[in-house]
Design a protein around this motif. Structure first.
Motif, PDB file in Angstrom:
ATOM      1  N   THR A 120      -6.540  24.526  54.927  1.00  0.00           N
ATOM      2  CA  THR A 120      -7.618  24.329  53.925  1.00  0.00           C
ATOM      3  C   THR A 120      -8.732  23.524  54.276  1.00  0.00           C
ATOM      4  N   VAL A 121      -9.960  23.594  53.854  1.00  0.00           N
ATOM      5  CA  VAL A 121     -10.975  22.971  53.969  1.00  0.00           C
ATOM      6  C   VAL A 121     -11.743  22.466  52.873  1.00  0.00           C
ATOM      7  N   SER A 122     -11.945  21.169  52.870  1.00  0.00           N
ATOM      8  CA  SER A 122     -12.424  20.619  51.546  1.00  0.00           C
ATOM      9  C   SER A 122     -13.848  20.296  51.965  1.00  0.00           C
ATOM     10  N   SER A 123     -14.875  20.571  51.248  1.00  0.00           N
ATOM     11  CA  SER A 123     -16.234  20.229  51.656  1.00  0.00           C
ATOM     12  C   SER A 123     -16.597  18.999  51.686  1.00  0.00           C
ATOM     13  N   THR A 124     -17.376  18.606  52.781  1.00  0.00           N
ATOM     14  CA  THR A 124     -17.765  16.919  52.929  1.00  0.00           C
ATOM     15  C   THR A 124     -19.146  16.875  52.412  1.00  0.00           C
ATOM     16  N   GLU A 125     -19.636  18.236  51.805  1.00  0.00           N
ATOM     17  CA  GLU A 125     -21.110  18.058  51.090  1.00  0.00           C
ATOM     18  C   GLU A 125     -20.977  17.034  50.029  1.00  0.00           C
ATOM     19  N   GLN A 126     -22.163  16.147  49.789  1.00  0.00           N
ATOM     20  CA  GLN A 126     -21.897  15.482  48.666  1.00  0.00           C
ATOM     21  C   GLN A 126     -23.020  16.006  47.697  1.00  0.00           C
ATOM     22  N   VAL A 127     -22.815  15.774  46.339  1.00  0.00           N
ATOM     23  CA  VAL A 127     -23.434  16.297  45.313  1.00  0.00           C
ATOM     24  C   VAL A 127     -24.625  15.172  45.135  1.00  0.00           C
ATOM     25  N   VAL A 128     -25.965  15.880  45.359  1.00  0.00           N
ATOM     26  CA  VAL A 128     -27.019  14.902  45.024  1.00  0.00           C
ATOM     27  C   VAL A 128     -27.557  15.399  43.990  1.00  0.00           C
ATOM     28  N   LYS A 129     -28.170  14.399  43.248  1.00  0.00           N
ATOM     29  CA  LYS A 129     -28.989  14.523  41.892  1.00  0.00           C
ATOM     30  C   LYS A 129     -30.274  14.740  42.363  1.00  0.00           C
ATOM     31  N   LYS A 130     -31.012  15.613  41.606  1.00  0.00           N
ATOM     32  CA  LYS A 130     -32.365  15.963  42.072  1.00  0.00           C
ATOM     33  C   LYS A 130     -33.350  14.332  41.451  1.00  0.00           C
ATOM     34  N   ALA A 131     -34.139  14.080  42.336  1.00  0.00           N
ATOM     35  CA  ALA A 131     -35.101  13.088  41.802  1.00  0.00           C
ATOM     36  C   ALA A 131     -35.653  13.058  40.924  1.00  0.00           C
ATOM     37  N   ASP A 132     -35.972  12.316  39.967  1.00  0.00           N
ATOM     38  CA  ASP A 132     -36.902  12.435  38.736  1.00  0.00           C
ATOM     39  C   ASP A 132     -38.138  11.653  38.846  1.00  0.00           C
ATOM     40  N   PHE A 133     -39.355  12.043  39.034  1.00  0.00           N
ATOM     41  CA  PHE A 133     -40.422  11.837  39.237  1.00  0.00           C
ATOM     42  C   PHE A 133     -41.349  11.908  37.977  1.00  0.00           C
ATOM     43  N   SER A 134     -40.580  11.936  36.776  1.00  0.00           N
ATOM     44  CA  SER A 134     -41.284  12.182  35.595  1.00  0.00           C
ATOM     45  C   SER A 134     -42.198  11.168  35.247  1.00  0.00           C
ATOM     46  N   ASP A 135     -41.759   9.820  35.749  1.00  0.00           N
ATOM     47  CA  ASP A 135     -42.594   8.506  35.223  1.00  0.00           C
ATOM     48  C   ASP A 135     -43.273   7.954  36.401  1.00  0.00           C
ATOM     49  N   VAL A 136     -43.469   8.732  37.260  1.00  0.00           N
ATOM     50  CA  VAL A 136     -44.418   8.374  38.377  1.00  0.00           C
ATOM     51  C   VAL A 136     -45.782   8.656  38.131  1.00  0.00           C
ATOM     52  N   SER A 137     -46.756   7.718  38.468  1.00  0.00           N
ATOM     53  CA  SER A 137     -48.283   8.078  38.615  1.00  0.00           C
ATOM     54  C   SER A 137     -48.907   7.372  39.551  1.00  0.00           C
ATOM     55  N   SER A 138     -50.050   7.830  39.897  1.00  0.00           N
ATOM     56  CA  SER A 138     -50.737   7.459  41.046  1.00  0.00           C
ATOM     57  C   SER A 138     -52.353   7.532  40.822  1.00  0.00           C
ATOM     58  N   THR A 139     -52.872   6.399  41.746  1.00  0.00           N
ATOM     59  CA  THR A 139     -54.397   6.638  41.557  1.00  0.00           C
ATOM     60  C   THR A 139     -54.978   6.463  43.169  1.00  0.00           C
ATOM     61  N   VAL A 140     -55.975   7.199  43.013  1.00  0.00           N
ATOM     62  CA  VAL A 140     -56.706   7.178  44.792  1.00  0.00           C
ATOM     63  C   VAL A 140     -57.935   6.815  44.392  1.00  0.00           C
ATOM     64  N   SER A 141     -58.365   5.953  45.313  1.00  0.00           N
ATOM     65  CA  SER A 141     -59.946   5.101  45.398  1.00  0.00           C
ATOM     66  C   SER A 141     -60.262   5.726  46.596  1.00  0.00           C
ATOM     67  N   SER A 142     -61.429   6.238  46.645  1.00  0.00           N
ATOM     68  CA  SER A 142     -61.946   6.846  47.803  1.00  0.00           C
ATOM     69  C   SER A 142     -62.637   5.730  48.934  1.00  0.00           C
ATOM     70  N   THR A 143     -62.386   5.900  50.279  1.00  0.00           N
ATOM     71  CA  THR A 143     -62.914   4.881  50.954  1.00  0.00           C
ATOM     72  C   THR A 143     -64.112   5.879  51.616  1.00  0.00           C
ATOM     73  N   GLU A 144     -64.590   7.028  51.160  1.00  0.00           N
ATOM     74  CA  GLU A 144     -65.446   7.728  51.815  1.00  0.00           C
ATOM     75  C   GLU A 144     -66.704   7.223  51.597  1.00  0.00           C
ATOM     76  N   GLU A 145     -67.710   7.227  52.350  1.00  0.00           N
ATOM     77  CA  GLU A 145     -68.962   6.857  52.111  1.00  0.00           C
ATOM     78  C   GLU A 145     -69.934   7.383  51.252  1.00  0.00           C
ATOM     79  N   ILE A 146     -70.794   7.088  50.745  1.00  0.00           N
ATOM     80  CA  ILE A 146     -71.479   7.672  49.544  1.00  0.00           C
ATOM     81  C   ILE A 146     -72.135   8.817  50.017  1.00  0.00           C
ATOM     82  N   VAL A 147     -72.190  10.025  49.350  1.00  0.00           N
ATOM     83  CA  VAL A 147     -72.858  11.383  49.832  1.00  0.00           C
ATOM     84  C   VAL A 147     -74.117  11.118  50.143  1.00  0.00           C
TER      85      VAL A 147
END
Length: 99
Positions: free
Chosen positions: A15-42
């Motif tokens: 018999t073979v028992s799986s060694t695979e682990q059950v992994v919960k899906k990551a919850d990113f529902s409360d993650v936020s981000s901002t981007v400030s550009s360093t690009e030169e003025i057009v």
């Protein structure tokens, strides 16, 4: 070797028992981000000062108006203290023509 018994594996089971682990899906529902550009003025350009240059000459060539030297000076106050003291090799910001 003619009289040797062969191994009998007929009653072996496995018999073979799986060694695979059950992994919960990551919850990113409360993650936020901002981007400030360093690009030169057009529209802003850079210019490397050449021997014989002055701000009026650069303004005439880059902006079409020698009197726009003040705009170049103001755009470079972080590196220029005196509009008459520019040196070959310096990199200056040239503001957009329409500013």
């Amino acid at each position: 070797m003619g009289n040797d018994k062969k191994a009998d594996f007929s009653d072996v089971s496995a018999t073979v028992s799986s060694t695979e682990q059950v992994v919960k899906k990551a919850d990113f529902s409360d993650v936020s981000s901002t981007v400030s550009s360093t690009e030169e003025i057009v529209g802003e350009q850079q210019y490397t000062v050449q021997k014989g240059d002055n701000l009026s000459k650069i303004a005439k060539n880059m902006l079409g108006d020698a009197n726009a030297w003040k705009r170049i000076f103001e755009a470079n106050r972080d590196v220029l203290d005196d509009p008459d003291k520019i040196f070959p090799g310096q990199t200056l910001k040239i503001p957009p023509r329409d500013a």
